[in-house]
Design an enzyme around this catalytic site. Structure first.
Site, PDB file in Angstrom:
ATOM      1  N   CYS A  34       5.805   0.717  -4.335  1.00 31.80           N
ATOM      2  CA  CYS A  34       6.124   1.257  -5.570  1.00 31.80           C
ATOM      3  C   CYS A  34       7.149   2.136  -6.207  1.00 31.80           C
ATOM      4  CB  CYS A  34       4.658   2.476  -5.849  1.00 31.80           C
ATOM      5  SG  CYS A  34       5.027   3.507  -5.264  1.00 31.80           S
ATOM      6  N   ASP A  36       8.006   4.828  -6.450  1.00 26.39           N
ATOM      7  CA  ASP A  36       8.116   6.051  -6.686  1.00 26.39           C
ATOM      8  C   ASP A  36       8.666   6.880  -5.846  1.00 26.39           C
ATOM      9  OD1 ASP A  36       6.072   5.324  -8.659  1.00 26.39           O
ATOM     10  OD2 ASP A  36       4.583   5.964  -7.560  1.00 26.39           O
ATOM     11  N   CYS A  59       2.418   9.393  -8.614  1.00 23.42           N
ATOM     12  CA  CYS A  59       1.000   8.540  -8.907  1.00 23.42           C
ATOM     13  C   CYS A  59       0.081  10.199  -8.783  1.00 23.42           C
ATOM     14  CB  CYS A  59      -0.078   7.544  -8.739  1.00 23.42           C
ATOM     15  SG  CYS A  59      -0.575   7.497  -6.950  1.00 23.42           S
ATOM     16  N   CYS A 103       1.106   6.159  -0.392  1.00 19.63           N
ATOM     17  CA  CYS A 103       1.136   7.054  -1.028  1.00 19.63           C
ATOM     18  C   CYS A 103       1.663   8.895  -0.333  1.00 19.63           C
ATOM     19  CB  CYS A 103       0.767   7.985  -2.570  1.00 19.63           C
ATOM     20  SG  CYS A 103       0.405   6.075  -3.252  1.00 19.63           S
TER      21      CYS A 103
HETATM   22 FE1  FES Z   1       3.586   5.388  -6.038  1.00 16.42          FE
HETATM   23 FE2  FES Z   1       1.243   6.415  -5.350  1.00 16.42          FE
HETATM   24  S1  FES Z   1       1.396   4.365  -5.711  1.00 16.42           S
HETATM   25  S2  FES Z   1       3.161   6.972  -5.066  1.00 16.42           S
END
Ligand code: FES
Length: 141
Positions: A34, A36, A59, A103
């Site tokens: 993702c 992140d 998230c 995640c």
């Molecule tokens: Fe990126 Fe959960 S969608 S850490």
């Protein structure tokens, strides 16, 4: 999506969010799936992790797993922290929906990255102790 009560609790009231200004080890990792980001700060005295804080642009599931992971390694030894897996964190949270499993890897990787940083600062090669923590570039598939 169905989240367990524990996930919701750690998401709405995350533990150990923030930074440690005089941290002994800092790790930053990115999630390949993702994009992140997670940053982990460790305070280490002797072989004990006396304090841990995290910051994330991830998230809700990333927040919840990091919150739980920090609770699980605080006050523990470096050795125990290195053995912490995302699976154990998920179990402690009573599970995550399958699409959110990726995640939970962020917290585990960020702890390993922070411990690598800690060893590097001591002039010790972290490789044999921590293993390889993938660099951010490697993880963008
Ligand atoms: Fe990126 Fe959960 S969608 S850490």
């Amino acid at each position: 999506m169905n989240y367990s009560e524990k996930v919701m609790d750690h998401f709405t009231n995350p533990r150990n969010v923030g930074e440690i200004p005089d941290a002994d080890g800092i790790g930053e990792v990115g999630n390949a799936k993702c994009g992140d980001i997670m940053k982990m700060y460790l305070k280490i005295e002797g072989t004990t992790i006396t304090d841990v804080k995290f910051k994330t642009f991830g998230c809700g599931a990333a927040v919840a797993t990091s919150s739980m992971a920090t609770e699980m390694i605080k006050g523990r030894s470096i050795e125990e922290a290195l053995q912490l897996t995302n699976k154990a964190v998920m179990e402690a949270l009573d599970g995550l929906p399958p699409v959110k499993v990726h995640c939970s890897v962020l917290a585990e990787q960020a702890i390993k990255a922070a411990l690598s940083d800690y060893y590097r600062r001591q002039g010790i090669d972290p490789g044999p102790i921590v293993g390889t923590v993938p660099e951010c570039e490697d993880r963008h598939e």
